[in-house]
Write a protein that holds these residues in place. Structure first.
Motif, PDB file in Angstrom:
ATOM      1  N   THR A  82       0.829  -1.204   0.000  1.00 35.55           N
ATOM      2  CA  THR A  82       0.000   0.000   0.000  1.00 35.55           C
ATOM      3  C   THR A  82       0.860   1.249   0.000  1.00 35.55           C
ATOM      4  OG1 THR A  82      -1.738  -1.177   1.194  1.00 35.55           O
ATOM      5  CG2 THR A  82      -1.850   1.215   1.214  1.00 35.55           C
ATOM      6  N   VAL A  83       1.964   1.235   0.757  1.00 35.33           N
ATOM      7  CA  VAL A  83       2.879   2.377   0.773  1.00 35.33           C
ATOM      8  C   VAL A  83       3.430   2.629  -0.624  1.00 35.33           C
ATOM      9  CG1 VAL A  83       5.155   3.138   1.601  1.00 35.33           C
ATOM     10  CG2 VAL A  83       3.483   2.222   3.210  1.00 35.33           C
ATOM     11  N   LYS A  84       3.849   1.561  -1.311  1.00 36.30           N
ATOM     12  CA  LYS A  84       4.355   1.713  -2.683  1.00 36.30           C
ATOM     13  C   LYS A  84       3.289   2.315  -3.592  1.00 36.30           C
ATOM     14  CE  LYS A  84       7.628  -2.175  -2.702  1.00 36.30           C
ATOM     15  NZ  LYS A  84       7.897  -3.530  -3.285  1.00 36.30           N
ATOM     16  N   LEU A  85       2.067   1.799  -3.486  1.00 32.41           N
ATOM     17  CA  LEU A  85       0.974   2.285  -4.327  1.00 32.41           C
ATOM     18  C   LEU A  85       0.706   3.765  -4.073  1.00 32.41           C
ATOM     19  CD1 LEU A  85      -1.449   1.849  -6.250  1.00 32.41           C
ATOM     20  CD2 LEU A  85      -2.772   1.155  -4.235  1.00 32.41           C
ATOM     21  N   LEU A  86       0.627   4.160  -2.824  1.00 31.61           N
ATOM     22  CA  LEU A  86       0.335   5.557  -2.488  1.00 31.61           C
ATOM     23  C   LEU A  86       1.433   6.480  -3.001  1.00 31.61           C
ATOM     24  CD1 LEU A  86      -1.006   5.002   1.129  1.00 31.61           C
ATOM     25  CD2 LEU A  86      -2.329   5.902  -0.798  1.00 31.61           C
ATOM     26  N   LEU A  87       2.684   6.058  -2.888  1.00 29.03           N
ATOM     27  CA  LEU A  87       3.778   6.880  -3.407  1.00 29.03           C
ATOM     28  C   LEU A  87       3.691   7.000  -4.922  1.00 29.03           C
ATOM     29  CD1 LEU A  87       6.735   5.618  -1.175  1.00 29.03           C
ATOM     30  CD2 LEU A  87       5.597   7.841  -1.052  1.00 29.03           C
ATOM     31  N   GLU A  88       3.339   5.899  -5.591  1.00 27.44           N
ATOM     32  CA  GLU A  88       3.184   5.935  -7.048  1.00 27.44           C
ATOM     33  C   GLU A  88       2.061   6.880  -7.466  1.00 27.44           C
ATOM     34  OE1 GLU A  88       2.468   1.889  -7.994  1.00 27.44           O
ATOM     35  OE2 GLU A  88       4.550   1.246  -7.670  1.00 27.44           O
ATOM     36  N   ARG A  89       1.038   6.977  -6.607  1.00 25.21           N
ATOM     37  CA  ARG A  89      -0.113   7.827  -6.938  1.00 25.21           C
ATOM     38  C   ARG A  89       0.063   9.268  -6.450  1.00 25.21           C
ATOM     39  NH1 ARG A  89      -4.807   5.096  -8.496  1.00 25.21           N
ATOM     40  NH2 ARG A  89      -4.218   3.067  -9.347  1.00 25.21           N
ATOM     41  N   GLY A  90       1.223   9.617  -5.966  1.00 22.63           N
ATOM     42  CA  GLY A  90       1.488  11.015  -5.634  1.00 22.63           C
ATOM     43  C   GLY A  90       1.355  11.397  -4.189  1.00 22.63           C
ATOM     44  N   ALA A  91       1.309  10.436  -3.250  1.00 24.17           N
ATOM     45  CA  ALA A  91       1.224  10.781  -1.832  1.00 24.17           C
ATOM     46  C   ALA A  91       2.474  11.547  -1.410  1.00 24.17           C
ATOM     47  CB  ALA A  91       1.079   9.518  -0.981  1.00 24.17           C
ATOM     48  N   GLU A  92       2.287  12.528  -0.534  1.00 24.90           N
ATOM     49  CA  GLU A  92       3.404  13.343  -0.056  1.00 24.90           C
ATOM     50  C   GLU A  92       4.224  12.536   0.937  1.00 24.90           C
ATOM     51  OE1 GLU A  92       4.270  17.535   2.348  1.00 24.90           O
ATOM     52  OE2 GLU A  92       2.222  17.018   1.723  1.00 24.90           O
ATOM     53  N   ILE A  93       5.459  12.235   0.593  1.00 22.67           N
ATOM     54  CA  ILE A  93       6.256  11.311   1.389  1.00 22.67           C
ATOM     55  C   ILE A  93       6.623  11.880   2.759  1.00 22.67           C
ATOM     56  CG2 ILE A  93       8.495  12.072   0.480  1.00 22.67           C
ATOM     57  CD1 ILE A  93       9.319   9.085   0.496  1.00 22.67           C
ATOM     58  N   ASP A  94       6.743  13.201   2.874  1.00 23.11           N
ATOM     59  CA  ASP A  94       7.145  13.801   4.147  1.00 23.11           C
ATOM     60  C   ASP A  94       6.042  14.635   4.780  1.00 23.11           C
ATOM     61  OD1 ASP A  94       9.744  12.726   4.144  1.00 23.11           O
ATOM     62  OD2 ASP A  94      10.465  14.321   2.817  1.00 23.11           O
ATOM     63  N   ALA A  95       4.784  14.281   4.497  1.00 25.03           N
ATOM     64  CA  ALA A  95       3.663  15.000   5.108  1.00 25.03           C
ATOM     65  C   ALA A  95       3.738  14.875   6.631  1.00 25.03           C
ATOM     66  CB  ALA A  95       2.347  14.436   4.596  1.00 25.03           C
ATOM     67  N   LEU A  96       3.381  15.950   7.334  1.00 26.87           N
ATOM     68  CA  LEU A  96       3.383  15.953   8.799  1.00 26.87           C
ATOM     69  C   LEU A  96       1.950  15.915   9.310  1.00 26.87           C
ATOM     70  CD1 LEU A  96       6.072  18.726   9.466  1.00 26.87           C
ATOM     71  CD2 LEU A  96       6.405  16.255   9.476  1.00 26.87           C
ATOM     72  N   ASP A  97       1.700  15.043  10.294  1.00 26.37           N
ATOM     73  CA  ASP A  97       0.361  15.007  10.892  1.00 26.37           C
ATOM     74  C   ASP A  97       0.213  16.163  11.873  1.00 26.37           C
ATOM     75  OD1 ASP A  97       0.225  13.445  13.939  1.00 26.37           O
ATOM     76  OD2 ASP A  97       2.125  13.647  12.882  1.00 26.37           O
ATOM     77  N   ASP A  98      -1.004  16.389  12.360  1.00 27.80           N
ATOM     78  CA  ASP A  98      -1.277  17.537  13.230  1.00 27.80           C
ATOM     79  C   ASP A  98      -1.037  17.248  14.708  1.00 27.80           C
ATOM     80  OD1 ASP A  98      -2.048  18.901  10.979  1.00 27.80           O
ATOM     81  OD2 ASP A  98      -4.198  18.519  11.261  1.00 27.80           O
ATOM     82  N   VAL A  99      -1.010  15.981  15.105  1.00 30.77           N
ATOM     83  CA  VAL A  99      -0.887  15.636  16.522  1.00 30.77           C
ATOM     84  C   VAL A  99       0.571  15.468  16.929  1.00 30.77           C
ATOM     85  CG1 VAL A  99      -1.480  13.953  18.297  1.00 30.77           C
ATOM     86  CG2 VAL A  99      -3.165  14.577  16.557  1.00 30.77           C
ATOM     87  N   PHE A 100       1.316  14.662  16.202  1.00 33.80           N
ATOM     88  CA  PHE A 100       2.707  14.368  16.563  1.00 33.80           C
ATOM     89  C   PHE A 100       3.722  15.136  15.711  1.00 33.80           C
ATOM     90  CE2 PHE A 100       0.236  10.490  17.511  1.00 33.80           C
ATOM     91  CZ  PHE A 100       0.418  10.466  18.879  1.00 33.80           C
ATOM     92  N   ASN A 101       3.205  15.841  14.663  1.00 32.41           N
ATOM     93  CA  ASN A 101       4.095  16.578  13.768  1.00 32.41           C
ATOM     94  C   ASN A 101       5.160  15.648  13.188  1.00 32.41           C
ATOM     95  OD1 ASN A 101       4.657  19.101  12.554  1.00 32.41           O
ATOM     96  ND2 ASN A 101       6.428  19.379  13.890  1.00 32.41           N
ATOM     97  N   SER A 102       4.707  14.463  12.782  1.00 28.48           N
ATOM     98  CA  SER A 102       5.629  13.412  12.347  1.00 28.48           C
ATOM     99  C   SER A 102       5.341  12.963  10.925  1.00 28.48           C
ATOM    100  CB  SER A 102       5.542  12.209  13.289  1.00 28.48           C
ATOM    101  OG  SER A 102       5.987  12.547  14.580  1.00 28.48           O
ATOM    102  N   THR A 103       6.371  12.417  10.287  1.00 31.09           N
ATOM    103  CA  THR A 103       6.279  11.934   8.914  1.00 31.09           C
ATOM    104  C   THR A 103       5.810  10.481   8.881  1.00 31.09           C
ATOM    105  OG1 THR A 103       8.546  11.116   8.948  1.00 31.09           O
ATOM    106  CG2 THR A 103       8.222  13.411   8.275  1.00 31.09           C
ATOM    107  N   PRO A 104       5.412   9.989   7.700  1.00 38.94           N
ATOM    108  CA  PRO A 104       5.079   8.561   7.584  1.00 38.94           C
ATOM    109  C   PRO A 104       6.235   7.650   7.991  1.00 38.94           C
ATOM    110  CG  PRO A 104       4.162   9.752   5.728  1.00 38.94           C
ATOM    111  CD  PRO A 104       5.011  10.740   6.478  1.00 38.94           C
ATOM    112  N   LEU A 105       7.483   8.075   7.737  1.00 45.76           N
ATOM    113  CA  LEU A 105       8.617   7.238   8.147  1.00 45.76           C
ATOM    114  C   LEU A 105       8.648   7.094   9.669  1.00 45.76           C
ATOM    115  CD1 LEU A 105      11.185   5.654   7.617  1.00 45.76           C
ATOM    116  CD2 LEU A 105      12.449   7.825   7.541  1.00 45.76           C
ATOM    117  N   ALA A 106       8.410   8.176  10.388  1.00 43.08           N
ATOM    118  CA  ALA A 106       8.368   8.093  11.853  1.00 43.08           C
ATOM    119  C   ALA A 106       7.219   7.200  12.303  1.00 43.08           C
ATOM    120  CB  ALA A 106       8.222   9.493  12.452  1.00 43.08           C
ATOM    121  N   PHE A 107       6.061   7.291  11.622  1.00 41.79           N
ATOM    122  CA  PHE A 107       4.929   6.414  11.954  1.00 41.79           C
ATOM    123  C   PHE A 107       5.330   4.955  11.735  1.00 41.79           C
ATOM    124  CE2 PHE A 107       2.462  10.016  12.568  1.00 41.79           C
ATOM    125  CZ  PHE A 107       1.125   9.726  12.800  1.00 41.79           C
ATOM    126  N   ALA A 108       6.102   4.685  10.683  1.00 43.94           N
ATOM    127  CA  ALA A 108       6.509   3.301  10.400  1.00 43.94           C
ATOM    128  C   ALA A 108       7.451   2.776  11.470  1.00 43.94           C
ATOM    129  CB  ALA A 108       7.174   3.225   9.031  1.00 43.94           C
TER     130      ALA A 108
END
Length: 651
Positions: A429-455
């Motif tokens: 799913t991560v590969k698919l979302l990146l292929e479809r243009g998902a922002e790789i370093d988007a920050l969430d509003d609660v932890f101010n963290s990237t998807p890599l930190a979530f992983a």
């Protein structure tokens, strides 16, 4: 030709042999003097020193010197000790692995603790006869007495004979004086270990029953929840029959969340008998709401829902929560929807909910949906893709994206689908979302963290049993993810992910606020317009902690004060005080306010918990961080945090 050392050489015994050799030479015994002449040359045997005797003995065994012999013996002893430690550790986790270690090094059974985990009752009887204090003496590694090792051991799982041996061992240790309520002094949820909890964690029903019959406390706020999460119906029955409380344990919600339908039934039967039908129905409703989408992935979900409704759960759930029938529809569980409808659910399900459910099932036919439905899906439920981002397959996400769902959608916490898929370890799913243009370093509003930190956090917390976090982390890193703050303080990654991160130069955060000795750094005082009220509460709070004065603490609480959130939240002053009494007074633990800091509208308290063990060595004190929200001179909310920064920010 040198003589071989004994199989398990003992340095003390070798020292005694050297003294005996010296004394024999001084007496002129021919064998001793010949041995000295062979290895030490012309030496006056009548004046032989102990050092020379030790040298002779070392050379007799093929070593150049006594220090060389001593080093070899000690190194061998260290290897044996390491082998014993590894064997005991494996015995507490995986009996088959422990069995393999035993086959490789059968000598480790000589250790008394090995006898405890193995259930070698005959050897334990001999050990206790020779040293009665052994049965209650904590060891040097964990600070546990033998009873805890016997109860946490998994060897009973290897067959009836091993199960009988385990039970006999616990009998022996209890009869020898081991306290039936032995525990390590830590608070439940913070590394608590006890004899009863061990029998539950190991799924050892006979030992659990024995401990309860001998008077073990079933209501320790840890054992029942453990049994529920294990799905151990027999053990759940035993605990409830001996007085374990369902109230304020989250045990019923945990049974439904798993889900374990038979455990749900057992608990609700007890709830009806002990607390009445009305209370049981309310708890059943709470459990139904707690199930959520994650639980509905499991085949047992339909039986769990049917049981909850049978015991009076409101099929429409609780006010303010998404209706269970909508959650089920959007999860693609039409069988659960039918059970809820049969149970009286009246909440409407929109056509777009059914579309999301079809995508969740991987039903490709949704791509032929009418244009109006596709439009409604993307306009009315643009964040639907986030609901399926954690599914094991990437197909539901692909279907929704193909229908026009925006890849940039966010939920109320500012998380993107990429955040969720990364946390769940869904590499495809991560590969698919990146292929479809998902922002790789988007920050969430609660932890101010990237998807890599979530992983990386997900790899440590393991929110599901089949996530591929190493693969997910590699995909993100190889795609150029920002490495800053990828290792989150207080939330370490799994060992495998940590190894991957290290190859990219990513290690633990250096921002943890600790002194060199590991103690919390001094907290900084900050100005506040309400400093007068805050300082007054602060002084009383400090005194309450110093004196262990629960009544003083109670006087600081607003009648409607809350502690924490979710199913285990305390919703008023009385519940908070009951929680403090149960976790501190009953367990003999003590809490000390190390430092209190003021921030706008709140006090940040660094608390050191000192537990008092029973049948084990007292644990090292633990440090926790609590945020006390203050309004009108009263504490209105208490929340706990893993680190100081989060407590200060209230996140």
């Amino acid at each position: 030709m040198p003589e071989l050392l004994p199989e398990r050489p003992d340095l003390g015994q070798l020292r005694r042999r050297a003294k005996e050799l010296r004394d024999a030479c001084r007496r002129g015994e021919p064998a001793a003097t010949a041995l000295v002449a062979e290895h030490a040359g012309a030496t006056d045997p009548s004046g032989l020193s102990l050092a020379t005797a030790q040298l002779v003995l070392a050379r007799h065994y093929g070593f150049a010197s006594w220090p060389s012999l001593k080093f070899a013996v000690e190194a061998g002893q260290r290897r044996i000790e390491a082998g014993i430690a590894a064997f005991v550790r494996a015995s507490l986790e995986d009996a088959s692995q422990a069995q393999r270690l035993l086959e490789l090094a059968p000598e480790i059974t000589a250790a008394p603790l090995a006898a405890a985990v193995l259930g070698d009752a005959g050897r334990i009887s001999a050990i206790i006869a020779a040293d009665p204090g052994w049965a209650t003496r904590p060891d040097g590694e964990r600070g546990w007495a033998p009873l805890l090792y016997a109860c946490y051991s998994r060897w009973h799982s290897l067959g009836p004979s091993m199960a009988d041996a385990s039970l006999a061992t616990v009998h022996l240790l209890l009869d020898a004086g081991a306290p039936v309520d032995s525990h390590n002094g830590r608070l439940p949820g913070r590394g608590y270990r006890s004899a009863l909890h061990g029998s539950v964690a190991a799924k050892n029903a006979p030992v659990c029953r024995l401990l309860l019959e001998r008077g073990a406390n079933p209501d320790d706020r840890a054992s029942l929840v453990e049994a529920v999460q294990q799905g151990s119906t027999e053990i759940v029955r035993e605990l409830l029959a001996h007085g374990a409380s369902i109230d304020r344990t989250w045990a019923l919600e945990a049974a439904a969340f798993a889900p374990h339908p038979e455990v749900v039934r057992v608990m609700l039967e007890t709830a009806v008998t002990k607390y009445g039908q009305r209370q049981a129905a309310q708890w059943a409703t709470d459990a139904l709401v707690a199930m959520g989408r994650h639980s509905l992935r499991h085949p047992g979900a339909v039986d769990a829902v049917r049981t909850l409704i049978e015991f009076g759960a409101d099929a429409d759930g609780s006010a303010g929560e998404p209706a269970p029938v909508v959650v089920a529809a959007r999860a693609g569980r039409q069988d659960v929807v039918e059970v809820l409808r049969a149970g009286g659910a009246t909440s409407p399900v929109a056509p777009t909910d059914l579309i999301v459910g079809a995508c969740a099932r991987g039903d490709e036919s949704v791509l032929a949906a009418e244009p109006a439905l596709r439009t409604a899906l993307t306009t009315e439920q643009p964040a639907a893709v986030l609901e399926v981002a954690g599914e094991p397959s990437e197909v539901p996400v692909r279907l929704l994206l193909d229908m026009g769902a925006p890849v940039v959608a966010r939920n109320s916490s500012g998380e993107t689908a990429l955040h969720i898929a990364a946390y769940e370890g869904r590499t495809a799913t991560v590969k698919l979302l990146l292929e479809r243009g998902a922002e790789i370093d988007a920050l969430d509003d609660v932890f101010n963290s990237t998807p890599l930190a979530f992983a990386t956090v997900g790899s440590g917390e393991q929110p599901n049993p089949d996530g591929d976090w190493p693969g997910t982390v590699l995909v993100l890193l190889e795609s150029g993810a920002n490495r800053n703050n990828a290792w989150v303080a207080g939330k370490p990654p799994s060992e495998e992910v940590a190894a991957i991160l290290s190859t990219y130069g990513i290690g633990p955060s250096q921002a943890d606020e600790e002194d060199d000795d590991g103690s919390p750094a001094p907290l900084r005082q900050t100005a506040d317009e309400e400093s007068g009220a805050l300082e007054e509460v602060s002084e009383h709070l400090r005194a309450a902690y110093e004196d262990g004065d629960i009544e003083l603490f109670s006087s600081l609480l607003h009648p409607d004060a809350r502690f924490g959130g979710g199913p285990l939240a305390c919703n008023n002053k009385d519940e908070i005080i009951a929680r403090y009494r149960s976790t501190l007074v009953r367990l003999g633990a003590r809490a000390e306010a190390v430092q209190i800091e003021t921030v706008p509208g709140a006090l940040i308290v660094t608390v050191r918990f000192a537990g008092q063990a029973k049948g084990a060595r007292d644990p090292e004190p633990e440090v926790a961080y609590q945020r006390f929200t203050i309004r009108d001179g009263f504490i209105t909310q208490i929340n706990g945090y893993r680190d100081l920064a989060s407590a200060r920010e209230g996140r």
